[in-house]
Each structure stands twice: as C-alpha cells, then as structure tokens.
Write a protein that holds these residues in place. Structure first.
Motif, PDB file in Angstrom:
ATOM      1  N   ASP A  75     -11.758 -51.642 -10.994  1.00  0.00           N
ATOM      2  CA  ASP A  75     -12.342 -51.764  -9.659  1.00  0.00           C
ATOM      3  C   ASP A  75     -13.838 -51.469  -9.684  1.00  0.00           C
ATOM      4  OD1 ASP A  75      -9.913 -52.435  -8.594  1.00  0.00           O
ATOM      5  OD2 ASP A  75      -9.424 -50.404  -7.914  1.00  0.00           O
ATOM      6  N   ALA A  76     -14.227 -50.433 -10.426  1.00  0.00           N
ATOM      7  CA  ALA A  76     -15.653 -50.079 -10.505  1.00  0.00           C
ATOM      8  C   ALA A  76     -16.460 -51.217 -11.127  1.00  0.00           C
ATOM      9  CB  ALA A  76     -15.829 -48.799 -11.311  1.00  0.00           C
ATOM     10  N   LEU A  77     -15.938 -51.798 -12.192  1.00  0.00           N
ATOM     11  CA  LEU A  77     -16.635 -52.911 -12.833  1.00  0.00           C
ATOM     12  C   LEU A  77     -16.644 -54.152 -11.933  1.00  0.00           C
ATOM     13  CD1 LEU A  77     -15.391 -52.499 -16.506  1.00  0.00           C
ATOM     14  CD2 LEU A  77     -17.733 -52.212 -15.683  1.00  0.00           C
ATOM     15  N   SER A  78     -15.571 -54.343 -11.165  1.00  0.00           N
ATOM     16  CA  SER A  78     -15.522 -55.484 -10.234  1.00  0.00           C
ATOM     17  C   SER A  78     -16.598 -55.341  -9.163  1.00  0.00           C
ATOM     18  CB  SER A  78     -14.143 -55.579  -9.579  1.00  0.00           C
ATOM     19  OG  SER A  78     -13.146 -55.830 -10.543  1.00  0.00           O
ATOM     20  N   GLN A  79     -16.734 -54.123  -8.628  1.00  0.00           N
ATOM     21  CA  GLN A  79     -17.754 -53.896  -7.607  1.00  0.00           C
ATOM     22  C   GLN A  79     -19.158 -54.035  -8.194  1.00  0.00           C
ATOM     23  OE1 GLN A  79     -16.966 -50.180  -5.638  1.00  0.00           O
ATOM     24  NE2 GLN A  79     -14.837 -50.714  -5.198  1.00  0.00           N
ATOM     25  N   ALA A  80     -19.338 -53.537  -9.417  1.00  0.00           N
ATOM     26  CA  ALA A  80     -20.652 -53.673 -10.059  1.00  0.00           C
ATOM     27  C   ALA A  80     -20.982 -55.151 -10.284  1.00  0.00           C
ATOM     28  CB  ALA A  80     -20.662 -52.925 -11.379  1.00  0.00           C
ATOM     29  N   TYR A  81     -19.972 -55.927 -10.686  1.00  0.00           N
ATOM     30  CA  TYR A  81     -20.193 -57.361 -10.885  1.00  0.00           C
ATOM     31  C   TYR A  81     -20.495 -58.056  -9.557  1.00  0.00           C
ATOM     32  CZ  TYR A  81     -18.990 -62.287 -11.309  1.00  0.00           C
ATOM     33  OH  TYR A  81     -19.009 -63.652 -11.226  1.00  0.00           O
ATOM     34  N   SER A  82     -19.762 -57.685  -8.494  1.00  0.00           N
ATOM     35  CA  SER A  82     -20.003 -58.292  -7.180  1.00  0.00           C
ATOM     36  C   SER A  82     -21.411 -57.982  -6.693  1.00  0.00           C
ATOM     37  CB  SER A  82     -18.970 -57.788  -6.169  1.00  0.00           C
ATOM     38  OG  SER A  82     -17.663 -58.177  -6.549  1.00  0.00           O
ATOM     39  N   ALA A  83     -21.850 -56.714  -6.889  1.00  0.00           N
ATOM     40  CA  ALA A  83     -23.203 -56.343  -6.464  1.00  0.00           C
ATOM     41  C   ALA A  83     -24.252 -57.100  -7.267  1.00  0.00           C
ATOM     42  CB  ALA A  83     -23.397 -54.836  -6.625  1.00  0.00           C
ATOM     43  N   ALA A  84     -24.044 -57.215  -8.589  1.00  0.00           N
ATOM     44  CA  ALA A  84     -25.002 -57.934  -9.428  1.00  0.00           C
ATOM     45  C   ALA A  84     -25.037 -59.419  -9.061  1.00  0.00           C
ATOM     46  CB  ALA A  84     -24.637 -57.757 -10.903  1.00  0.00           C
TER      47      ALA A  84
END
Length: 361
Positions: free
Chosen positions: A208-217
């Motif tokens: 989830d953390a990596l998904s959110q980081a990818y969405s933000a990027a």
C-alpha cells in the motif's frame, strides 16, 4: 548711399510685417475629425472607463502557472487557438520524474508479487516435500521400534544373547526417531498453515505504501504537461521551447516580474466589459433591473449596446487598467460587468480600453 539702404531695409520690414499680419489674420477652417468624438447617448448617464475581458464565470481571465519547475520541451498551441478542456498546451521536461515514477512502479509490482506469494502459501510442491519427510520419519521410527523390540525379546529370553549396551542403544534410537518424527510433523503443520498473518499484514502495508508513493509520483508526472482546464481561447502565450519556468511562471526581463505561462479566455461568443464607476457616482447608479449601457471603442465610431451581468460588490483602488502594482492612485471605484456578442465585431479584443456610458432604461 548709407541712408538709401536703410530706407530700403525699413520698407522691406514694413512690407513683411503687413504680409505676416494678413496671413495670420486669415480664418482657418478646422479639419474634419477622423471619427466622431465620444458623446453621451443618453439624456443622463454615468461615464466609466472599461476594459474588455473574456467572459468567465469568475469575471477574469484564466492564468495558467506550472506546479513544477523545468525546461519547456514542447509548445503545442498558438495564440488565438480554440482549445477544449483537457487539451495539452505545452510540456515541461519530465525525464527525472518519469524515471522516478517507473522505479516506484516496479517496486510496487515486486511488493505485490511477494504479497500474492504469501497469500498463496502453502505451495503444493513444498507441502509434498514436508509430507514426504513426515512419512520418512514415521518409517524410520517403525524400523527403529522393530529393531528395539527384537533385541528386547532376545534379551528377555536370554540375557546372555545380547548385551545390555546394545539394547540401550536400540532404545535410544527409538527415542531419536520419535523426536525426528515430531520435528517433521511440526514442520509439515507449519508449512500447511501457510504464511503468518503478521507477515501478510506487513507485506500488505508495504504494498500500500509503495502504491501511494507511485500514485503521488505519477500525479506529479502529469503536472509536467500543462492542460486546458476549460474550453476557451489562448489569449497570450509567454513560453517558448527551451525556456526555464517555475511555479511563479516565466520571468519577464522588461517588467522585472513573473508572467503566467498561458493566459486563456472563455469561448469568444461573448466578451465581457468590466467598467469602473467612481465611488462618488455609485449612488447615482440605476437599479440592476433598469441598467442599460453602451460602449464606444476609442479611435472609431463603433458603438456597441451592452447587456448587464452583475456588480462586483467591492469598492477598491483603481489599479486594474494600468495593470501595474506600483501604480499610485487616490480614486476608488466599483466594478460593474457587462457583456456583448462578438458577432460582426472582429476588431474588439480582450484587454482593449473602452468608454462606457451607463444610463437608466
């Protein structure tokens, strides 16, 4: 001889003076004006200076500023182009941000695969190996138990047939194989239980953390493309390929300030006129339901009837016409917005200063 010349020069001066007096006494007819001077079209009206704007719901043009800094790599529109909402207007170099986004996307996919792997446990091949180890341990226990039983029976029949040490060794072998079976059975149960829920939860949170980081990027990556937020017309384009821009816009060396990348106006079926009424004259304004107005374009005989839109209910210093923040004025004005159809009026553009007369119906 000398007196003769003085007499001649005096006569010439008198003659020149008479001719000059005659020429300057002639009545000169004034030249006809190039256009009819601005006049009040109503018996009683309020005069105001106005500025033409694109018609917007908020009463102002749309100034587009980038939310990121970088170098412009593409300019996809020209001034005067009609664009639809979502149309890409220009692009900023996104090389670094794109690489960062792709890296985070790869990390997110890897974390997702690990999470799926944990959820899919136990793997049937691994479970089969653990089951085989249990079967082998059980077979070893049976063999050790049979060996011990034979030696114990022999020892009980004749204690001299086998030494006590051999019997004890056989008994120890049985205990060792029992322990090995318990270990194999525990390992089989652990494998069959699958991944520990805490490991699954931890991996799920990492995913989830990596998904959110990818969405933000990825959201930040989209901001490197400047798009139209609404249908309209490109009024001004202050960007060129190779220009460096920031969230403040483009630096203007002439004004020593920052300008928006793009100024957009709404669809040009109508144009708005924001006129500024002196605060002293505000009390003389007709009621909104009874206002009528007409604009005159300076330098022409063009007169255009106006449709009342609204009053901006805030009296403020008149600084908008010169568009200079350092302008020093004492006059305070009330903005009133009108509009008119642009059909058959190709010479009126946003930003044009006009004269407006406001009268009662």
């Amino acid at each position: 001889m000398r007196n003769k010349w003085l007499f001649i020069l005096s006569g010439a001066g008198i003659l020149a003076a008479l001719m000059g007096a005659y020429v300057f006494s002639l009545e000169r007819k004034p030249e006809a004006p190039v256009f009819t001077p601005v006049s009040n079209p109503y018996p009683a009206a309020i005069y105001a200076t106005g500025i033409v704007e694109s018609e917007q719901g908020g009463g102002a043009n749309i100034n587009l500023y980038p939310e990121v800094s970088g170098v412009i790599t593409q300019v996809l529109v020209h001034e005067g182009d009609k664009v639809r909402a979502g149309t890409t207007l220009l692009r900023i170099d996104d090389t670094v941000q794109r690489a960062t986004t792709e890296q985070l996307h790869a990390q997110m996919l890897a974390a997702g695969i690990v999470l799926d792997q944990l959820k899919a446990e136990p793997r049937k091949e691994t479970l089969a190996v653990a089951k085989a180890q249990v079967d082998q341990a059980r077979a070893n226990l049976k063999a050790a138990q049979d060996q011990f039983d034979k030696r114990r029976a022999s020892y009980e029949a004749d204690s001299r047939s086998i030494s006590k040490d051999v019997l004890d060794t056989a008994r120890d072998a049985v205990e060792q194989t029992k322990a090995a079976l318990e270990v194999a059975q525990s390992q089989f149960d652990l494998t069959r239980a699958g991944a520990w829920r805490y490991d699954v939860d931890n991996q799920a949170r990492q995913y989830d953390a990596l998904s959110q980081a990818y969405s933000a990027a990825n959201a930040l990556l989209q901001k490197y493309a400047i798009t139209a937020k609404t249908d309209g017309v490109v009024l001004a384009l202050n960007a060129a390929v190779g220009s460096s821009v920031s969230s403040q816009g483009v630096y203007d060396t002439y004004t020593a300030g920052f300008d928006p990348l793009i100024v957009m106006g709404g669809p040009q079926d109508y144009l708005a006129v924001r006129c500024y009424v002196d605060e002293i004259l505000v009390s003389r304004l007709p009621a909104p339901d009874h206002i009528r107005a007409q604009l005159s374009v300076r330098g022409t005989d063009l007169k255009v009837p106006l449709e009342f839109v609204r009053v901006q209910p805030l009296v403020s210093p008149k600084i908008e016409l010169a568009n200079q923040r350092r302008e020093k004025v004492d006059l305070r004005v009330l903005p009133i917005i009108f509009r008119f159809k642009t059909a058959d009026l190709p010479t009126i553009y946003p930003g044009l200063l006009v004269d407006v007369f406001i009268g009662p119906q």
